[in-house]
Scaffold this motif. Structure first.
Motif, mmCIF file in Angstrom:
data_model
loop_
_atom_site.group_PDB
_atom_site.id
_atom_site.type_symbol
_atom_site.label_atom_id
_atom_site.label_comp_id
_atom_site.label_asym_id
_atom_site.label_seq_id
_atom_site.Cartn_x
_atom_site.Cartn_y
_atom_site.Cartn_z
ATOM 1 N N LEU A 130 0.867 -1.179 0.000
ATOM 2 C CA LEU A 130 0.000 0.000 0.000
ATOM 3 C C LEU A 130 0.905 1.230 0.000
ATOM 4 O O LEU A 130 1.654 1.463 0.961
ATOM 5 C CB LEU A 130 -0.916 0.010 1.228
ATOM 6 C CG LEU A 130 -1.734 -1.272 1.500
ATOM 7 C CD1 LEU A 130 -2.697 -1.051 2.661
ATOM 8 C CD2 LEU A 130 -2.493 -1.713 0.260
ATOM 9 N N ASP A 133 1.471 3.827 2.889
ATOM 10 C CA ASP A 133 2.383 3.526 3.993
ATOM 11 C C ASP A 133 3.810 3.602 3.468
ATOM 12 O O ASP A 133 4.305 2.664 2.837
ATOM 13 C CB ASP A 133 2.100 2.121 4.556
ATOM 14 C CG ASP A 133 0.878 2.088 5.451
ATOM 15 O OD1 ASP A 133 0.648 3.071 6.180
ATOM 16 O OD2 ASP A 133 0.145 1.080 5.422
ATOM 17 N N TYR A 170 -7.064 1.012 11.773
ATOM 18 C CA TYR A 170 -6.204 -0.095 11.303
ATOM 19 C C TYR A 170 -6.867 -1.467 11.437
ATOM 20 O O TYR A 170 -7.815 -1.636 12.198
ATOM 21 C CB TYR A 170 -4.921 -0.143 12.142
ATOM 22 C CG TYR A 170 -4.078 1.096 12.055
ATOM 23 C CD1 TYR A 170 -3.157 1.250 11.025
ATOM 24 C CD2 TYR A 170 -4.208 2.110 13.005
ATOM 25 C CE1 TYR A 170 -2.378 2.394 10.937
ATOM 26 C CE2 TYR A 170 -3.427 3.255 12.920
ATOM 27 C CZ TYR A 170 -2.512 3.397 11.885
ATOM 28 O OH TYR A 170 -1.754 4.515 11.792
ATOM 29 N N GLY A 171 -6.262 -2.431 10.750
ATOM 30 C CA GLY A 171 -6.519 -3.821 11.070
ATOM 31 C C GLY A 171 -5.716 -4.124 12.331
ATOM 32 O O GLY A 171 -4.526 -3.817 12.398
ATOM 33 N N GLU A 190 -10.783 -5.667 11.692
ATOM 34 C CA GLU A 190 -10.608 -4.421 10.948
ATOM 35 C C GLU A 190 -11.239 -3.245 11.694
ATOM 36 O O GLU A 190 -12.427 -3.259 12.009
ATOM 37 C CB GLU A 190 -11.210 -4.564 9.542
ATOM 38 C CG GLU A 190 -11.080 -3.336 8.652
ATOM 39 C CD GLU A 190 -9.648 -3.008 8.201
ATOM 40 O OE1 GLU A 190 -8.719 -3.784 8.489
ATOM 41 O OE2 GLU A 190 -9.469 -1.951 7.564
ATOM 42 N N LYS A 191 -10.411 -2.263 11.974
ATOM 43 C CA LYS A 191 -10.828 -0.973 12.544
ATOM 44 C C LYS A 191 -11.747 -1.082 13.777
ATOM 45 O O LYS A 191 -12.857 -0.538 13.797
ATOM 46 C CB LYS A 191 -11.478 -0.117 11.458
ATOM 47 C CG LYS A 191 -10.529 0.108 10.266
ATOM 48 C CD LYS A 191 -10.916 1.237 9.362
ATOM 49 C CE LYS A 191 -9.817 1.582 8.390
ATOM 50 N NZ LYS A 191 -9.697 0.800 7.178
ATOM 51 N N ALA A 203 -1.875 -3.706 11.628
ATOM 52 C CA ALA A 203 -1.380 -4.133 10.310
ATOM 53 C C ALA A 203 -0.967 -2.891 9.536
ATOM 54 O O ALA A 203 -1.680 -1.895 9.506
ATOM 55 C CB ALA A 203 -2.489 -4.878 9.569
ATOM 56 N N THR A 231 -8.420 -7.714 5.705
ATOM 57 C CA THR A 231 -8.252 -8.176 7.092
ATOM 58 C C THR A 231 -9.219 -9.314 7.408
ATOM 59 O O THR A 231 -8.844 -10.316 8.027
ATOM 60 C CB THR A 231 -8.489 -6.998 8.064
ATOM 61 O OG1 THR A 231 -7.595 -5.942 7.696
ATOM 62 C CG2 THR A 231 -8.250 -7.387 9.506
HETATM 63 C C1 G1P Z 1 -5.865 -0.533 5.209
HETATM 64 C C2 G1P Z 1 -6.237 -1.872 5.835
HETATM 65 C C3 G1P Z 1 -5.930 -1.862 7.324
HETATM 66 C C4 G1P Z 1 -4.474 -1.519 7.548
HETATM 67 C C5 G1P Z 1 -4.137 -0.176 6.864
HETATM 68 C C6 G1P Z 1 -2.648 0.104 6.940
HETATM 69 O O1 G1P Z 1 -6.727 0.451 5.726
HETATM 70 O O2 G1P Z 1 -7.625 -2.118 5.603
HETATM 71 O O3 G1P Z 1 -6.194 -3.124 7.870
HETATM 72 O O4 G1P Z 1 -4.209 -1.433 8.929
HETATM 73 O O5 G1P Z 1 -4.508 -0.193 5.466
HETATM 74 O O6 G1P Z 1 -2.346 1.354 6.430
HETATM 75 P P1 G1P Z 1 -6.919 1.896 5.008
HETATM 76 O O7 G1P Z 1 -5.760 2.731 5.453
HETATM 77 O O8 G1P Z 1 -6.950 1.665 3.552
HETATM 78 O O9 G1P Z 1 -8.235 2.423 5.549
#
Ligand code: G1P
Length: 284
Positions: A130, A133, A170-171, A190-191, A203, A231
């Protein structure tokens, strides 16, 4: 089997950065002078990944153009004797055929985006990065994870402790530390609200997944935010095979968040000889 492929979900709308992201993909936002997506792609290639899979969407052609040659620009730089800049521009482009694009045609969540890559990945373990991050580290975080994966041969996600009041971003993981920065995961959620979160171990956007995840994602069960969540699919996967967390070595910046994005810019600029003195002076 070697992990050869990495999936980059890049179809998101980037509403948190409007108006900047109205016409510009959020993954093209630069930290200093490099777009977020380029950091992530370089991390994957420097970790030994051979094939880049973008799960993209409407309005994201800037991403495709960024990783393609621009002969016109190259010619102009050549004619102006800007050899150093030319090298920078040429180095962005991986060997032709290395990047494959597929589209997510509905915004149904991260899990759904990954599922869109099922036929391109096929029946082999793969990585997910992702680009939001951004992780500053000596050794690429994906490379650190691949070293563990090659021994443990099971799905794995990068993890770090976050503030208790932020678990709903987060997860969140419930697990036991076993060895060498590795956590044996017992549950993932998740969240969750801080009151119901099993821990503050979150995560972070680097995953290595076994292909069994695609069947689970294919059931298209909705979770948090009424989205198909990666997640939740991992939570089902760990009932069938082990899933590990990896406490990575590095500093992570949440570039999906304005403050995190600005901090990343400062941290990366401070490492640059051409910029650090001016930034230091400004802060004084
Ligand atoms: C996603 C995932 C989440 C993870 C996060 C990390 O969430 O669904 O589990 O902890 O990325 O950045 P998002 O940031 O897309 O809402």
């Amino acid at each position: 089997m070697k992990v050869r492929k990495a999936v980059f979900p890049v179809a998101g709308l980037g509403t948190r950065f409007l108006p900047a992201t109205k016409a510009l993909p959020k993954e093209m936002l630069p930290v200093v002078d490099i777009p977020l997506i380029q950091y992530a792609v370089e991390e994957a290639l420097n970790s030994g990944i051979e094939q880049i899979i973008f799960v993209t969407g409407r309005g994201k052609t800037a991403l495709e153009n960024h990783f393609d040659r621009s002969v016109e620009l190259e010619n102009i730089l050549k004619s102006k004797n800007k050899e150093d800049t030319l090298k920078v521009v040429e180095a962005i482009v991986p060997e032709t055929g290395t990047i494959i694009y597929t589209r997510q045609n509905e915004p149904l969540g991260l899990g759904h985006a990954i599922w869109c890559a099922r036929d391109v990945v096929g029946d082999e373990p793969f990585a997910v990065l992702l680009a939001d991050d951004l992780i500053k580290s000596k050794e690429p975080v994906l490379k650190q994870m691949l070293q563990r994966f090659n021994r443990l041969r099971a799905s794995m996600v990068a993890v770090m402790e976050v503030a208790k009041e932020e678990t709903n971003k987060y997860g969140i993981i419930d697990g036991k530390d076993i060895e060498d920065n590795v956590v044996d995961i017992q549950a993932l959620i998740e969240k969750p609200d801080p009151e119901s979160a099993p821990s503050n171990l979150a995560a972070i956007g680097r995953y290595i997944l076994t292909p069994e995840i695609f069947n689970i994602l294919g059931e298209k069960k909705r979770g948090a935010g009424n989205e198909i969540q990666l997640t939740d699919a991992m939570e089902i996967l760990l009932k069938k095979q082990p899933v590990f967390g990896y406490r990575f070595d590095g500093t992570r910046f949440d570039c999906g968040d304005k403050a995190g994005f600005l901090m990343a810019n400062i941290a990366f600029a401070m490492e640059r000889d051409d910029l650090a003195p001016q930034i230091k002076e400004f802060f004084k």
